[in-house]
Design a protein around this motif. Structure first.
Motif, short mmCIF file in Angstrom:
data_model
loop_
_atom_site.label_atom_id
_atom_site.label_comp_id
_atom_site.label_asym_id
_atom_site.label_seq_id
_atom_site.Cartn_x
_atom_site.Cartn_y
_atom_site.Cartn_z
N THR A 42 1.26 0.80 -7.29
CA THR A 42 1.22 -0.30 -6.32
C THR A 42 -0.20 -0.81 -6.13
OG1 THR A 42 3.14 0.67 -5.20
CG2 THR A 42 1.90 -0.99 -4.00
N THR B 232 3.00 -5.73 -4.73
CA THR B 232 3.51 -5.58 -3.36
C THR B 232 2.48 -4.84 -2.53
OG1 THR B 232 4.72 -3.60 -4.09
CG2 THR B 232 5.98 -5.65 -3.93
N GLN C 33 10.54 -0.90 3.45
CA GLN C 33 10.11 -2.06 2.68
C GLN C 33 10.24 -1.79 1.18
OE1 GLN C 33 8.41 -0.63 5.21
NE2 GLN C 33 7.07 -2.09 6.24
N ILE D 190 8.98 -2.02 -2.81
CA ILE D 190 7.79 -2.03 -3.66
C ILE D 190 8.23 -2.39 -5.08
CG2 ILE D 190 6.50 -0.34 -2.30
CD1 ILE D 190 7.29 1.75 -4.44
N TYR E 10 12.48 -4.02 -8.17
CA TYR E 10 12.08 -3.72 -6.80
C TYR E 10 12.96 -2.62 -6.23
CZ TYR E 10 9.11 -7.80 -7.02
OH TYR E 10 8.12 -8.69 -7.39
#
Length: 863
Positions: free
Chosen positions: A45, A51, A64, A66, A230
């Motif tokens: 990441t 993200t 959330q 990533i 994702y």
């Protein structure tokens, strides 16, 4: 913007890297709290910057998404061929639209290993290997010509030829770098090796500390073309290991125990990470056996962090001294080397005392159904008998007698301890004069040539040969249903009587109908137990107390008489499993198969489709492209099928035998293909005409709409006819009627095959409503533009009183589906279901009618 870059030196070279601890300290966060698998995701990441890494600060509460964009992709030929067919179709469509076909090209390194095509046509003698290879090339020359075309047409694509090994074992022993490095603008960069593969058992490489998992071919294509996927930062189940395996217990016994433990824990969609005082004693080979079976217990990944065992294994397998040093230096520098003093925080935990592991099997149709060796005999109480004469011997068979005993699959043949133990048992059995009964079809298909090299060096292959465990091929064989026919006399007798014959294999899956259509009961076990039960000829025996045979003097021989001491096995490993062996066998991996080298193949940027090919056909996914605006309002849907729990992708899209009277068989005969040349569904995944007809065609599937008829049938509601599913779906498409599938828990469990989603899409299925979905299949459905709906907790088709005869109307409010099922009487049943759009790109995929049209549109814009 702070990028948290740092440097370190390894073997005199300065490397740049993204320092996860620098990021953690800047946010007052202790990186030691994160499981090692999540540290790999955090590094990705930070490095890829697609993200925000902030969600890692609140894990495990974070929900959330990533981005996950792996550094490489691996394919096998069953699932890899349709992926490359799709890429070739994209190129053809671009040419039609006036674009540049070379726009469609893998952005990351891709390896395709041809390991799924060899079948066990011949077994039990020295001619088996060459005979099976010859038949493999005769059956698959169209597919292999296509793959050779793809190898010269696409950049970043490497093909590992047939008859060299199995994808996951080659990945473990040769392909995986653990830490990758590149040079950018004169600077050297280091970062973790990550991978996705079109095979659910890609998780095997997790044993090396390489984060990766299986995806459907559709998602793999997106990864190849530079599209990130994702995911929510996963929950991580920590499994604390203590003590050591006792004498007589194997890594297979451990893996099957873990499978039962974690399937019961419900790790579906989660990572599993192993830690604790028992970790250090587990070899990489033992870890690989456990990690390979992650799909069987439902985990996305089954991670073992980098430690000294990792470095030892890399040295053993002939990785370079510089690479091993780089891995050690980078892993220590970036907090990826296992530190037993750290207290990682896990979202959930389990514990397992390795000292409690006992010899076990799993079956008869699910890998999580653990059966201790001492309890196996009790599984067989049916007194049905079958008289059969094989090789001039008359036998009275009972349920539990074996038709197949196969040492197969990378799950266990990657483990020298298991193979050498099996070889030593064979040697002692031969010395005692024991033989395998003539009705048992025995076979040996290791995952790499290293295995046969060290068995030969140890003087054990000859003993295996004398028991019928001759080499039949370097491929998956029995594990994926390429078992071939039973012994001829057995094939005829078992089929005529519909007798419940059994099989035992050292693979990872035993779903109903998978190994062989005539086999009712399949048990998974270690290679040593495969040899032992083959000698007995039956599973209807307690090997702990009953003899598996008698020696020349008539004295009983027990399993304990044949089982070698651990010290004997360890000595052989030290003597025969060496870095020189790996160096020698992998030196010619890409060039050793002369038949492959001599195979003529087309060239050029665009593939020349042949209209008469029954293996490779231009798929329809890029023709008449449509777009959706938001979610639809669907009306007048009819149920194509209604299923119970645990419907696997084998049920939805079988890989093996094509029946002569099935829609696929009838299609092939209409194309002048003789039944003897049907090959398998898996080998024909490059031809959508065959695969559509094979969808939901497993002979063991039970559609509740036709309880009186097993197999790929359904009820065509307008006339109440019972028809093959393909025929009914064709009629519905002519009528303009959309379709729905109703299902129970764990819908789509098992293999990652994309055709389980492609097939239902082409049959006209708009919606699948299930109690729960397995991770890969849910993603595949979304990526094909099929809506996955999940019943609310506590509800299912039965509790709602749905017979499947209703017509369905579905509307949507955000992620909630409002379903109205109307019976012929006019009675309406209304319920809500959750739309399983789990990632921020799912709606985009649906609106573009799937991810492949979306990627094509993007590539066309780039062109």
């Amino acid at each position: 913007m702070t990028t948290y870059q740092a440097t370190f030196k390894s073997s005199g070279t300065t490397y740049h890297y993204y320092a996860i601890n620098d990021w953690a300290q800047a946010h007052d966060f202790d990186v030691a709290r994160l499981p090692y698998s999540l540290r790999v995701l955090l590094e990705m990441t930070l490095r890829q910057q697609k993200t925000d890494p902030a969600p890692f600060l609140s894990w495990p509460q974070a929900d959330q998404d990533i981005a996950f964009k792996p550094e490489r992709v691996i394919l096998q030929d069953f699932t890899g061929v349709p992926a490359l067919v799709d890429l070739a179709a994209m190129r053809s469509q671009l040419v039609t639209d006036g674009g540049d076909p070379d726009t469609i090209n893998p952005d990351v390194p891709v390896d395709l290993i041809i390991d799924h095509s060899v079948q066990v046509d011949r077994a039990g003698d020295a001619a088996a290997f060459q005979t099976n290879i010859k038949k493999e090339f005769a059956r698959n020359h169209e597919r292999y010509q296509f793959l050779k075309w793809a190898q010269q047409a696409f950049k970043n694509l490497r093909i590992v030829p047939p008859d060299t090994g199995i994808i996951h074992q080659i990945n473990l022993e040769y392909l995986a770098s653990v830490v990758r490095s590149t040079t950018q603008n004169g600077e050297h960069w280091a970062f973790p090796d990550t991978v996705v593969g079109t095979d659910s058992h890609t998780t095997m490489v997790n044993a090396l500390g390489v984060l990766g998992w299986g995806v459907g071919g559709i998602e793999a294509e997106a990864s190849m073309l530079g599209e990130p996927s994702y995911m929510q930062i996963p929950q991580v189940v920590g499994v604390r290991l203590s003590n050591q395996l006792p004498e007589g217990a194997t890594a297979t016994d451990l893996a099957l125990t873990v499978t039962k433990l974690l399937r019961a824990h419900n790790v579906v969609g989660k990572f599993v990470e192993f830690y604790g005082p028992g970790l250090a004693a587990l070899s990489i080979a033992d870890r690989a056996t456990i990690a390979n079976m992650a799909p069987e217990y439902g985990a996305t990944a089954s991670f073992f962090p980098i430690d000294q065992q990792t470095l030892n294994y890399l040295k053993l397998t002939n990785r370079s001294t510089e690479q091993i040093q780089l891995i050690s230096d980078y892993a220590h520098q970036n907090h990826l080397f296992h530190d037993s003093t750290e207290q990682c925080h896990y979202s959930e935990t389990e514990s397992l005392d390795l000292a409690t592991i006992v010899p076990s099997l799993a079956g008869p149709s699910r890998p999580q159904d653990l059966v201790p060796l001492t309890a196996l005999k009790q599984q067989f109480t049916d007194n049905q008998k079958l008289a059969v004469t094989v090789a001039d011997h008359e036998y009275q068979l009972q349920r539990g007698n074996l038709a197949i005993a196969a040492i197969t699959s990378c799950t266990n043949t990657s483990n020298p301890s298991l193979l050498l133990t099996a070889g030593l048992i064979a040697k002692k059995a031969v010395a005692a004069g024991l033989q395998v009964p003539a009705y048992v079809k025995t076979s040996f298909a290791p995952g790499s040539k290293v295995v046969t090299a060290y068995l030969a060096a140890a003087g054990l292959q000859s003993a295996l040969d004398q028991l019928g465990f001759n080499l039949v091929g370097y491929g998956c064989t029995t594990c994926i249903g390429n078992s071939g026919q039973l012994k001829p006399e057995m094939q005829q007798a078992v089929a005529a009587a519909n007798f419940p014959i059994a099989a035992i294999e050292s693979g990872n899956r035993n779903f109903s109908g998978r190994v062989n259509p005539l086999v009712k009961d399949t048990y998974l076990a270690s290679p040593p137990l495969i040899v032992s039960y083959a000698l007995a000829g039956t599973l209807r025996i307690d090997l702990a107390t009953e003899p598996l045979g008698h020696d020349r003097a008539g004295d009983p021989i027990f399993l304990k008489d044949l089982w070698p001491a651990a010290s004997e096995v360890d000595t052989l490993i030290q003597q025969t499993v060496t870095a020189d062996t790996f160096k020698r066998e992998y030196a010619s991996l890409l060039t050793a198969n002369e038949t492959w080298n001599a195979l003529a193949a087309p060239t050029g940027s665009s593939y020349a489709w042949q209209d008469d090919s029954t293996y490779i056909a231009l798929p329809p996914f890029f023709q008449k492209l449509t777009r959706h605006t938001g979610l639809p309002y669907l009306t007048n849907l009819r149920a194509l099928a209604k299923f119970g729990d645990s419907i696997t992708t084998d049920h939805i899209s079988p890989a093996g035998f094509i029946g002569q009277n099935t829609p696929a068989g009838q299609y092939l005969q209409a194309q002048n293909v003789a039944p003897t040349d049907f090959n398998s569904y898996g080998s024909r995944r490059g031809n959508h005409h065959v695969m559509m007809r094979g969808t939901l065609a497993n002979i063991r599937i039970q559609n509740q709409l036709t309880p009186e008829k097993e197999g790929g049938y359904t009820r065509y509601w307008p006339t109440d006819e019972i028809l093959p599913i393909f025929d009914a779906a064709t009629k519905y498409q002519t009528d303009g009627t959309g379709l729905v599938i109703l299902a129970g828990k764990d819908y789509g469990m098992g293999s990652s095959r994309d055709w389980a989603a492609k097939g239902v899409k082409l049959l006209g299925v708009k919606v699948v409503i299930a109690e729960s979905f397995e991770r890969i299949h849910r993603a595949n459905l979304v990526m094909m533009g099929v809506l996955p709906l999940q019943f609310v907790a506590g509800e299912n088709a039965t509790s709602l009183g749905l017979s499947g005869a209703e017509s369905f109307a579905i509307s949507f409010t955000d992620h909630t589906a409002h379903v109205t099922a109307t019976a012929a009487t006019g009675k309406q049943t209304k319920f809500t279901a959750k739309l399983r759009f789990d990632t921020p790109t799912d709606m985009t995929y649906y609106e573009n009618d799937g991810i492949l049209p979306l990627v094509l549109r993007r590539k066309a814009d780039l062109a």
